[in-house]
Motif scaffolding. Structure first.
Motif, PDB file in Angstrom:
ATOM      1  N   GLY A  76       0.798  -1.216   0.000  1.00  0.00           N
ATOM      2  CA  GLY A  76       0.000   0.000   0.000  1.00  0.00           C
ATOM      3  C   GLY A  76       0.829   1.264   0.000  1.00  0.00           C
ATOM      4  O   GLY A  76       0.338   2.337   0.367  1.00  0.00           O
ATOM      5  N   LEU A  77       2.091   1.178  -0.445  1.00  0.00           N
ATOM      6  CA  LEU A  77       3.002   2.317  -0.435  1.00  0.00           C
ATOM      7  C   LEU A  77       3.424   2.657  -1.860  1.00  0.00           C
ATOM      8  O   LEU A  77       3.153   1.931  -2.814  1.00  0.00           O
ATOM      9  CB  LEU A  77       4.225   2.008   0.436  1.00  0.00           C
ATOM     10  N   TRP A  78       4.121   3.773  -1.990  1.00  0.00           N
ATOM     11  CA  TRP A  78       4.467   4.300  -3.307  1.00  0.00           C
ATOM     12  C   TRP A  78       5.862   4.890  -3.284  1.00  0.00           C
ATOM     13  O   TRP A  78       6.255   5.579  -2.331  1.00  0.00           O
ATOM     14  CB  TRP A  78       3.441   5.377  -3.682  1.00  0.00           C
ATOM     15  N   TYR A  79       6.615   4.610  -4.350  1.00  0.00           N
ATOM     16  CA  TYR A  79       7.893   5.277  -4.595  1.00  0.00           C
ATOM     17  C   TYR A  79       7.686   6.238  -5.761  1.00  0.00           C
ATOM     18  O   TYR A  79       7.566   5.824  -6.920  1.00  0.00           O
ATOM     19  CB  TYR A  79       8.986   4.260  -4.914  1.00  0.00           C
ATOM     20  N   PRO A  80       7.611   7.559  -5.512  1.00  0.00           N
ATOM     21  CA  PRO A  80       7.175   8.507  -6.541  1.00  0.00           C
ATOM     22  C   PRO A  80       8.114   8.741  -7.732  1.00  0.00           C
ATOM     23  O   PRO A  80       7.615   8.868  -8.858  1.00  0.00           O
ATOM     24  CB  PRO A  80       6.967   9.809  -5.746  1.00  0.00           C
ATOM     25  N   PRO A  81       9.441   8.878  -7.581  1.00  0.00           N
ATOM     26  CA  PRO A  81      10.242   9.245  -8.750  1.00  0.00           C
ATOM     27  C   PRO A  81       9.992   8.291  -9.925  1.00  0.00           C
ATOM     28  O   PRO A  81      10.046   7.070  -9.770  1.00  0.00           O
ATOM     29  CB  PRO A  81      11.682   9.140  -8.246  1.00  0.00           C
ATOM     30  N   ASP A  82       9.703   8.862 -11.084  1.00  0.00           N
ATOM     31  CA  ASP A  82       9.287   8.034 -12.226  1.00  0.00           C
ATOM     32  C   ASP A  82       9.843   8.574 -13.538  1.00  0.00           C
ATOM     33  O   ASP A  82       9.110   9.117 -14.365  1.00  0.00           O
ATOM     34  CB  ASP A  82       7.758   7.958 -12.296  1.00  0.00           C
ATOM     35  N   PRO A  83      11.138   8.423 -13.784  1.00  0.00           N
ATOM     36  CA  PRO A  83      11.676   8.838 -15.081  1.00  0.00           C
ATOM     37  C   PRO A  83      10.974   8.085 -16.200  1.00  0.00           C
ATOM     38  O   PRO A  83      10.389   7.014 -15.986  1.00  0.00           O
ATOM     39  CB  PRO A  83      13.159   8.459 -14.985  1.00  0.00           C
ATOM     40  N   GLY A  84      11.029   8.652 -17.400  1.00  0.00           N
ATOM     41  CA  GLY A  84      10.380   8.009 -18.536  1.00  0.00           C
ATOM     42  C   GLY A  84      10.853   6.585 -18.752  1.00  0.00           C
ATOM     43  O   GLY A  84      10.131   5.752 -19.296  1.00  0.00           O
ATOM     44  N   SER A  85      12.062   6.294 -18.287  1.00  0.00           N
ATOM     45  CA  SER A  85      12.650   4.957 -18.424  1.00  0.00           C
ATOM     46  C   SER A  85      12.386   4.088 -17.195  1.00  0.00           C
ATOM     47  O   SER A  85      13.098   3.105 -16.984  1.00  0.00           O
ATOM     48  CB  SER A  85      14.160   5.084 -18.635  1.00  0.00           C
ATOM     49  N   PHE A  86      11.362   4.418 -16.383  1.00  0.00           N
ATOM     50  CA  PHE A  86      11.214   3.741 -15.091  1.00  0.00           C
ATOM     51  C   PHE A  86      11.077   2.230 -15.220  1.00  0.00           C
ATOM     52  O   PHE A  86      11.447   1.495 -14.310  1.00  0.00           O
ATOM     53  CB  PHE A  86      10.028   4.325 -14.313  1.00  0.00           C
ATOM     54  N   ARG A  87      10.586   1.746 -16.352  1.00  0.00           N
ATOM     55  CA  ARG A  87      10.437   0.296 -16.517  1.00  0.00           C
ATOM     56  C   ARG A  87      11.772  -0.400 -16.778  1.00  0.00           C
ATOM     57  O   ARG A  87      11.896  -1.607 -16.574  1.00  0.00           O
ATOM     58  CB  ARG A  87       9.472  -0.006 -17.657  1.00  0.00           C
ATOM     59  N   ILE A  88      12.778   0.349 -17.231  1.00  0.00           N
ATOM     60  CA  ILE A  88      14.050  -0.282 -17.617  1.00  0.00           C
ATOM     61  C   ILE A  88      15.265   0.337 -16.946  1.00  0.00           C
ATOM     62  O   ILE A  88      16.379  -0.157 -17.135  1.00  0.00           O
ATOM     63  CB  ILE A  88      14.241  -0.241 -19.148  1.00  0.00           C
ATOM     64  N   SER A  89      15.113   1.412 -16.188  1.00  0.00           N
ATOM     65  CA  SER A  89      16.265   2.048 -15.546  1.00  0.00           C
ATOM     66  C   SER A  89      16.407   1.574 -14.112  1.00  0.00           C
ATOM     67  O   SER A  89      15.423   1.233 -13.445  1.00  0.00           O
ATOM     68  CB  SER A  89      16.145   3.574 -15.589  1.00  0.00           C
ATOM     69  N   SER A  90      17.638   1.573 -13.626  1.00  0.00           N
ATOM     70  CA  SER A  90      17.927   1.040 -12.293  1.00  0.00           C
ATOM     71  C   SER A  90      17.979   2.152 -11.255  1.00  0.00           C
ATOM     72  O   SER A  90      18.246   3.316 -11.567  1.00  0.00           O
ATOM     73  CB  SER A  90      19.251   0.276 -12.302  1.00  0.00           C
ATOM     74  N   ILE A  91      17.756   1.761 -10.013  1.00  0.00           N
ATOM     75  CA  ILE A  91      17.799   2.722  -8.909  1.00  0.00           C
ATOM     76  C   ILE A  91      19.193   3.324  -8.770  1.00  0.00           C
ATOM     77  O   ILE A  91      19.340   4.525  -8.506  1.00  0.00           O
ATOM     78  CB  ILE A  91      17.364   2.041  -7.596  1.00  0.00           C
ATOM     79  N   GLY A  92      20.227   2.528  -8.966  1.00  0.00           N
ATOM     80  CA  GLY A  92      21.579   3.072  -8.877  1.00  0.00           C
ATOM     81  C   GLY A  92      21.802   4.184  -9.880  1.00  0.00           C
ATOM     82  O   GLY A  92      22.365   5.237  -9.558  1.00  0.00           O
ATOM     83  N   GLY A  93      21.341   3.984 -11.114  1.00  0.00           N
ATOM     84  CA  GLY A  93      21.457   5.026 -12.125  1.00  0.00           C
ATOM     85  C   GLY A  93      20.579   6.216 -11.823  1.00  0.00           C
ATOM     86  O   GLY A  93      20.971   7.367 -12.045  1.00  0.00           O
ATOM     87  N   ASN A  94      19.372   5.963 -11.287  1.00  0.00           N
ATOM     88  CA  ASN A  94      18.488   7.062 -10.897  1.00  0.00           C
ATOM     89  C   ASN A  94      19.142   7.929  -9.832  1.00  0.00           C
ATOM     90  O   ASN A  94      19.069   9.164  -9.884  1.00  0.00           O
ATOM     91  CB  ASN A  94      17.170   6.528 -10.352  1.00  0.00           C
ATOM     92  N   VAL A  95      19.789   7.291  -8.853  1.00  0.00           N
ATOM     93  CA  VAL A  95      20.466   8.048  -7.795  1.00  0.00           C
ATOM     94  C   VAL A  95      21.675   8.791  -8.367  1.00  0.00           C
ATOM     95  O   VAL A  95      21.922   9.951  -8.030  1.00  0.00           O
ATOM     96  CB  VAL A  95      20.889   7.119  -6.647  1.00  0.00           C
ATOM     97  N   ALA A  96      22.416   8.129  -9.240  1.00  0.00           N
ATOM     98  CA  ALA A  96      23.630   8.734  -9.797  1.00  0.00           C
ATOM     99  C   ALA A  96      23.341   9.989 -10.601  1.00  0.00           C
ATOM    100  O   ALA A  96      24.187  10.884 -10.697  1.00  0.00           O
ATOM    101  CB  ALA A  96      24.369   7.719 -10.666  1.00  0.00           C
TER     102      ALA A  96
END
Length: 460
Positions: free
Chosen positions: A130-150
């Motif tokens: 019942g929770l949500w992680y909001p950040p959603d780059p256009g590549s959210f289906r194929i991009s990794s959290i490490g790259g999102n943080v970087a």
């Protein structure tokens, strides 16, 4: 491919220090790791690929690289659009794609995540509680959290919910000498010591290799209502966005110009108006009657800016169709030819000016520049398209690319809102940051990586 680097450091020593299958030198496999999504033509050849499965593997790889003065290119899912994960000749390509663990704590509302976990997988794991992680780059289906943080990735929801750094509570990171440090943790508040945690978010792999991330989660948002408005020109749509800025806070506000609309329809017919000059898609997830009030204000702003068609819906299926149309723009443009991706950001009131200037650049250099945007926060994605193999066309596209970056700066904005500087925007960084700021940045980088082995060629 040789099993030794230029200075004689044996890759076999690294192979024996790590489990079977972690170190790869087979050229057929290595080829798949040379390029990221930017597809830069000058990508180099790694001496080996390390597909790390733990922080200890990362430490071993980085210590080997430091000992033998081997550059390290860090890679997650390889979705960088700015060349941030492009290999250089003789590097050790360090991939975190296998580090995909996800642990959800529904009480503290946190997710402890491996850097290789995909953004979409984190969202799904959070949603199960019942929770949500909001950040959603256009590549959210194929991009990794490490790259999102970087890269401190943003996305469609950031106009209301913020970007990646707003949800990073802690990280583990391996430094250039192989030390593993932990910054932050599971608490929302923590002011012990210097705020080093935020230093690593957005550092594009130049200060250390992220091996674990503690993410803040929030309750699922209320169901959203969707507004759709067509305009004769992108500038009219941009004026509507400016008008909304002082009156409402949409949960999403996205813009597509005519070229973007038609690219989507060419890829997959979705019923968009091909004759429109621009499409604005907005959403409100305000609770109860407040949602209808926000949509009414957004409608009023669109009509005042000259919208030719405006309608709103509370039907989530209908709303998702327009959201998917917006998400399809990137892939739709990719199939039209070779693409140079921009992600400039300007103050919202400068959106109309920036849109007009980009149109002028397209005409000047005789290139196609579809534009789509996270319009609510002024983040524009112009994409310069040219024919593969057409060197003269590529030269004009590169000139247009540089000109768009200058438009961002002249409008009081930035050369990159969420993709990072990478390798494609290094020259323009000197135009945005003055000599003292550049000097401080270089000093920080030198302090943490005195040998300069981490992601050389990225940032500067």
């Amino acid at each position: 491919m040789e099993d030794t680097v230029a200075q004689g450091a044996p890759v076999e020593l690294l192979r024996t220090a790590l489990p079977d299958g972690v170190v790869v030198t087979d050229p057929a496999v290595v080829e798949g790791y040379r390029h990221d999504w930017s597809r830069l033509p000058d990508a180099g050849w790694p001496v080996a690929v390390v597909r790390a499965e733990s922080a200890a593997h990362v430490q071993t790889a980085v210590r080997w690289a430091a000992e033998h003065r081997v550059p390290v290119t860090v890679r997650g899912a390889g979705t960088s659009l700015a060349g941030g994960a492009t290999a250089v000749d003789g590097c050790l390509l360090l991939s975190t794609e296998r580090m995909t663990a996800i642990e959800i704590d529904p009480v503290d509302r946190t997710a402890v995540v491996g850097p290789g976990a995909l953004n979409a997988a984190v969202k799904d794991a959070a949603a199960a509680h019942g929770l949500w992680y909001p950040p959603d780059p256009g590549s959210f289906r194929i991009s990794s959290i490490g790259g999102n943080v970087a890269t401190n990735a943003g996305g469609i929801c950031c106009v209301k919910y913020g970007v990646t750094t707003d949800y990073v509570q802690g990280i583990d990171v391996v430094l250039a000498d192989g030390r593993l440090i932990t910054l932050g943790g599971r608490t929302v508040k923590d002011v012990a010591g210097l705020p080093l945690l935020k230093l690593f978010v957005g550092s594009e792999g130049t200060l250390g290799v992220i091996t674990r991330v503690v993410l803040r989660l929030v309750p699922q948002p209320h169901p959203a209502g969707t507004l759709v408005a067509y305009f004769d020109t992108p500038r009219d749509a941009a004026r509507a966005v400016v008008a909304m800025g002082s009156r409402v806070r949409p949960s999403m506000l996205e813009l597509m110009d005519s070229a973007s609309i038609n690219a989507v329809e060419d890829l997959r017919a979705m019923g968009l108006d091909r004759d429109a000059g621009a499409l604005l898609v907005g959403q409100s997830d305000a609770p109860g009657g407040a949602r209808a009030g926000e949509l009414a204000v957004m409608t009023e702003c669109c009509e005042a800016a000259g919208a030719t068609t405006v309608f709103a819906t509370d039907d989530p299926v209908e709303g998702d169709l327009f959201l998917e149309a917006r998400r399809a723009v990137g892939p739709a443009i990719e199939v039209r030819g070779a693409a140079l991706h921009e992600d400039i950001c300007v103050p919202v009131h400068q959106l109309p000016t920036a849109m007009a200037r980009i149109e002028e650049i397209a005409a000047t250099f005789q290139v196609e520049i579809p534009v789509f945007a996270h319009a609510g926060d002024g983040n524009l994605h112009p994409v310069i398209v040219h024919r593969p193999g057409d060197e003269e066309g590529r030269a004009r596209a590169l000139q247009a690319f540089d000109a768009v970056l200058q438009v961002a700066l002249e409008c009081g904005g930035t050369i990159t809102g969420e993709h990072g500087v990478g390798r494609t925007k290094r020259a323009a960084l000197l135009d945005q940051l003055d000599a003292d700021v550049m000097d401080v940045g270089r000093r920080v980088r030198s302090a943490l990586d005195p040998l300069g082995i981490l992601n050389p060629g990225v940032l500067w």
